[in-house]
Design an enzyme around this catalytic site. Sequence first.
Site, PDB file in Angstrom:
ATOM      1  N   GLY A   1       0.837  -1.202   0.000  1.00 28.64           N
ATOM      2  CA  GLY A   1       0.000   0.000   0.000  1.00 28.64           C
ATOM      3  C   GLY A   1       0.873   1.252   0.000  1.00 28.64           C
ATOM      4  O   GLY A   1       1.802   1.369   0.802  1.00 28.64           O
TER       5      GLY A   1
ATOM      6  N   ARG B   1       0.991  -4.808  -5.552  1.00 31.04           N
ATOM      7  CA  ARG B   1       0.880  -6.029  -4.760  1.00 31.04           C
ATOM      8  C   ARG B   1       1.078  -7.151  -5.774  1.00 31.04           C
ATOM      9  O   ARG B   1       0.418  -7.165  -6.809  1.00 31.04           O
ATOM     10  CB  ARG B   1      -0.486  -6.108  -4.064  1.00 31.04           C
ATOM     11  CG  ARG B   1      -0.708  -4.931  -3.085  1.00 31.04           C
ATOM     12  CD  ARG B   1      -1.954  -5.103  -2.259  1.00 31.04           C
ATOM     13  NE  ARG B   1      -2.377  -3.886  -1.606  1.00 31.04           N
ATOM     14  CZ  ARG B   1      -1.914  -3.451  -0.447  1.00 31.04           C
ATOM     15  NH1 ARG B   1      -0.957  -4.126   0.162  1.00 31.04           N
ATOM     16  NH2 ARG B   1      -2.352  -2.333   0.104  1.00 31.04           N
TER      17      ARG B   1
ATOM     18  N   ASP C   1       4.526  -4.492   6.300  1.00 32.66           N
ATOM     19  CA  ASP C   1       4.983  -5.780   6.846  1.00 32.66           C
ATOM     20  C   ASP C   1       5.078  -6.853   5.766  1.00 32.66           C
ATOM     21  O   ASP C   1       5.988  -7.681   5.778  1.00 32.66           O
ATOM     22  CB  ASP C   1       4.078  -6.221   8.009  1.00 32.66           C
ATOM     23  CG  ASP C   1       2.596  -6.113   7.646  1.00 32.66           C
ATOM     24  OD1 ASP C   1       1.768  -6.252   8.549  1.00 32.66           O
ATOM     25  OD2 ASP C   1       2.273  -5.864   6.468  1.00 32.66           O
TER      26      ASP C   1
ATOM     27  N   THR D   1       3.905   2.571   5.628  1.00 30.07           N
ATOM     28  CA  THR D   1       2.503   2.172   5.533  1.00 30.07           C
ATOM     29  C   THR D   1       1.692   3.068   6.461  1.00 30.07           C
ATOM     30  O   THR D   1       2.171   3.463   7.527  1.00 30.07           O
ATOM     31  CB  THR D   1       2.279   0.693   5.938  1.00 30.07           C
ATOM     32  OG1 THR D   1       0.869   0.427   6.027  1.00 30.07           O
ATOM     33  CG2 THR D   1       2.914   0.362   7.276  1.00 30.07           C
TER      34      THR D   1
ATOM     35  N   ASP E   1      -0.718   2.128   8.144  1.00 31.78           N
ATOM     36  CA  ASP E   1      -1.317   1.308   9.209  1.00 31.78           C
ATOM     37  C   ASP E   1      -0.601   1.404  10.546  1.00 31.78           C
ATOM     38  O   ASP E   1      -1.205   1.129  11.591  1.00 31.78           O
ATOM     39  CB  ASP E   1      -1.351  -0.163   8.778  1.00 31.78           C
ATOM     40  CG  ASP E   1      -2.202  -0.373   7.532  1.00 31.78           C
ATOM     41  OD1 ASP E   1      -2.099  -1.447   6.912  1.00 31.78           O
ATOM     42  OD2 ASP E   1      -2.961   0.547   7.167  1.00 31.78           O
TER      43      ASP E   1
ATOM     44  N   ASP F   1       1.482  -0.678  11.707  1.00 38.25           N
ATOM     45  CA  ASP F   1       1.469  -2.009  12.358  1.00 38.25           C
ATOM     46  C   ASP F   1       2.646  -2.895  12.012  1.00 38.25           C
ATOM     47  O   ASP F   1       2.521  -4.114  11.962  1.00 38.25           O
ATOM     48  CB  ASP F   1       0.190  -2.750  11.960  1.00 38.25           C
ATOM     49  CG  ASP F   1       0.152  -3.028  10.444  1.00 38.25           C
ATOM     50  OD1 ASP F   1      -0.632  -3.897  10.021  1.00 38.25           O
ATOM     51  OD2 ASP F   1       0.928  -2.382   9.704  1.00 38.25           O
TER      52      ASP F   1
ATOM     53  N   ARG G   1      -6.210  -1.798   8.132  1.00 44.67           N
ATOM     54  CA  ARG G   1      -6.196  -3.253   7.914  1.00 44.67           C
ATOM     55  C   ARG G   1      -6.510  -3.957   9.238  1.00 44.67           C
ATOM     56  O   ARG G   1      -7.598  -3.763   9.776  1.00 44.67           O
ATOM     57  CB  ARG G   1      -4.851  -3.718   7.354  1.00 44.67           C
ATOM     58  CG  ARG G   1      -4.963  -5.064   6.620  1.00 44.67           C
ATOM     59  CD  ARG G   1      -3.605  -5.605   6.228  1.00 44.67           C
ATOM     60  NE  ARG G   1      -2.992  -4.835   5.162  1.00 44.67           N
ATOM     61  CZ  ARG G   1      -3.010  -5.194   3.883  1.00 44.67           C
ATOM     62  NH1 ARG G   1      -3.631  -6.298   3.542  1.00 44.67           N
ATOM     63  NH2 ARG G   1      -2.396  -4.485   2.976  1.00 44.67           N
TER      64      ARG G   1
HETATM   65  P1  ADP Z   1       2.409  -4.089   2.730  1.00 44.81           P
HETATM   66  O1  ADP Z   1       3.869  -4.213   2.443  1.00 44.81           O
HETATM   67  O2  ADP Z   1       1.915  -2.698   2.609  1.00 44.81           O
HETATM   68  O3  ADP Z   1       2.010  -4.795   3.990  1.00 44.81           O
HETATM   69  P2  ADP Z   1       1.404  -6.382   1.253  1.00 44.81           P
HETATM   70  O4  ADP Z   1       1.149  -7.163   2.494  1.00 44.81           O
HETATM   71  O5  ADP Z   1       0.427  -6.422   0.152  1.00 44.81           O
HETATM   72  O6  ADP Z   1       1.627  -4.829   1.542  1.00 44.81           O
HETATM   73  O7  ADP Z   1       2.817  -6.888   0.667  1.00 44.81           O
HETATM   74  C1  ADP Z   1       3.323  -6.243  -0.500  1.00 44.81           C
HETATM   75  C2  ADP Z   1       3.998  -7.261  -1.397  1.00 44.81           C
HETATM   76  O8  ADP Z   1       5.060  -7.887  -0.707  1.00 44.81           O
HETATM   77  C3  ADP Z   1       3.090  -8.427  -1.779  1.00 44.81           C
HETATM   78  O9  ADP Z   1       2.231  -8.089  -2.847  1.00 44.81           O
HETATM   79  C4  ADP Z   1       4.119  -9.466  -2.211  1.00 44.81           C
HETATM   80  O10 ADP Z   1       4.620  -9.166  -3.494  1.00 44.81           O
HETATM   81  C5  ADP Z   1       5.221  -9.220  -1.172  1.00 44.81           C
HETATM   82  N1  ADP Z   1       5.044 -10.147  -0.057  1.00 44.81           N
HETATM   83  C6  ADP Z   1       4.160 -10.054   0.949  1.00 44.81           C
HETATM   84  N2  ADP Z   1       4.289 -11.115   1.787  1.00 44.81           N
HETATM   85  C7  ADP Z   1       5.275 -11.897   1.253  1.00 44.81           C
HETATM   86  C8  ADP Z   1       5.875 -13.147   1.625  1.00 44.81           C
HETATM   87  N3  ADP Z   1       5.484 -13.805   2.728  1.00 44.81           N
HETATM   88  N4  ADP Z   1       6.880 -13.650   0.853  1.00 44.81           N
HETATM   89  C9  ADP Z   1       7.275 -12.982  -0.256  1.00 44.81           C
HETATM   90  N5  ADP Z   1       6.751 -11.809  -0.673  1.00 44.81           N
HETATM   91  C10 ADP Z   1       5.756 -11.278   0.078  1.00 44.81           C
HETATM   92  O1  F6P Z   2      -1.986  -1.357   4.144  1.00 39.77           O
HETATM   93  C1  F6P Z   2      -2.470  -0.086   3.824  1.00 39.77           C
HETATM   94  C2  F6P Z   2      -3.935  -0.179   3.455  1.00 39.77           C
HETATM   95  O2  F6P Z   2      -4.412   1.094   3.125  1.00 39.77           O
HETATM   96  C3  F6P Z   2      -4.810  -0.755   4.552  1.00 39.77           C
HETATM   97  O3  F6P Z   2      -5.097   0.187   5.579  1.00 39.77           O
HETATM   98  C4  F6P Z   2      -6.008  -1.161   3.751  1.00 39.77           C
HETATM   99  O4  F6P Z   2      -6.805  -2.135   4.387  1.00 39.77           O
HETATM  100  C5  F6P Z   2      -5.345  -1.750   2.498  1.00 39.77           C
HETATM  101  O5  F6P Z   2      -4.120  -1.042   2.343  1.00 39.77           O
HETATM  102  C6  F6P Z   2      -6.145  -1.613   1.229  1.00 39.77           C
HETATM  103  O6  F6P Z   2      -5.455  -2.384   0.251  1.00 39.77           O
HETATM  104  P1  F6P Z   2      -5.591  -2.058  -1.309  1.00 39.77           P
HETATM  105  O7  F6P Z   2      -4.873  -0.783  -1.577  1.00 39.77           O
HETATM  106  O8  F6P Z   2      -4.914  -3.239  -1.970  1.00 39.77           O
HETATM  107  O9  F6P Z   2      -7.052  -1.975  -1.590  1.00 39.77           O
END
Ligand code: ADP
Ligand code: F6P
Length: 320
Positions: free
Chosen positions: A12, A73, A104, A126, A128, A130, A172
């Site tokens: 995000g 993502r 995360d 982020t 969030d 978190d 989230r």
């Molecule tokens: P954020 O980093 O904001 O928490 P996501 O949880 O969507 O957002 O993670 C972003 C990207 O990081 C994912 O779309 C994926 O490409 C990569 N990613 C997330 N978790 C894993 C994982 N366990 N192993 C490898 N890549 C990951």
């Molecule tokens: O992780 C940041 C965030 O804005 C969360 O607060 C929310 O739930 C999520 O991303 C939304 O995800 P997307 O942008 O994929 O709809």
Amino acid sequence: MIQKIAVLTSGGDAPGMNAAIRGVTRYADCKGIAVEGIAHGYAGLIAEEMRPLDRRAVGETIQRGGTFLRTARCKEFFDRNVQERAAKFLRRRQIDALVVIGGDGSMKGAQALSSFGMPTVVIPGTIDGDMIGTEYTVGLDTAVNTVLVSVNKIRDTAVSHDRVAVVEVMGRHAGFIALYSGLAVGAEAVLTPEKPVDLAALCGDLLASHGMKKRSSIIIVAEGAANSGTVVDYIREHTYLEANLTVLGYIQRGGSPTAYDSIMAGLFAQKAVDTLLAGQYNCVIGSVGQKIAAVPYEEAHTVRLKFDTNIYKLIHQLGK
Ligand code: ADP
Ligand code: F6P
């Protein structure tokens, strides 16, 4: 010796990500390190979308929300073979380390690349709040301020119509945006994932306060705490009060970063580059006890922003 690094933004988007990219690029330049920018997060890494970033490339970006490198993502990046190919691509292009700006999930991606021998550091980005390894994530302060401005506008109409305004915010599975904005806006109540949700008690409190001549109320609902539509329906069914819903949504992800987010982004960026220069890899750059620190991935679980129960209680004490 670190001679060239790459930087990407992932997950995000968050206000302050551009300030972080700018900080990495220009501070690395001060240290004689070349920088390459990868577009579209891990999707762009897989697609080998990488180009040099110089001081001018990051000009006039510090004030912009979002990320000029774009983000994504990327489900494919969960595949170990894909991760290994990505690490090989970076090595083939003489990248000595990768700086990942994200949340995360993005940190898990960085850890995966490290497991294939590509040194990484993560800058927490982020809204969030978190992430493990840090007590602050770039974007949280701007998101809270966006909620503040938005809810103050919603309050105008709630006051004019003697209504209960239920406002859903992002976060989230975390309730930090709801918690901090709840106190900032003077909400009557906040619903967060970290605390039990009791709609009957909420309605009891609303009836009590409106019985004491209160004319309108603001209820902040974190998206991970409850279905905000259900909250509105419950209030309508169990009280005489007029309740409506505003889902703030993606407005919370945009906007020019606050001073605090721009400052933290710059300090995190500097620490990330200095950490690499010190030969320390595979860590998250975190705010730990008000200090900027490099926290090794294997120790990151020991650090996280704590849900402040005192703020939670104070919101409800002041809101009556
Ligand atoms: P954020 O980093 O904001 O928490 P996501 O949880 O969507 O957002 O993670 C972003 C990207 O990081 C994912 O779309 C994926 O490409 C990569 N990613 C997330 N978790 C894993 C994982 N366990 N192993 C490898 N890549 C990951
Ligand atoms: O992780 C940041 C965030 O804005 C969360 O607060 C929310 O739930 C999520 O991303 C939304 O995800 P997307 O942008 O994929 O709809």
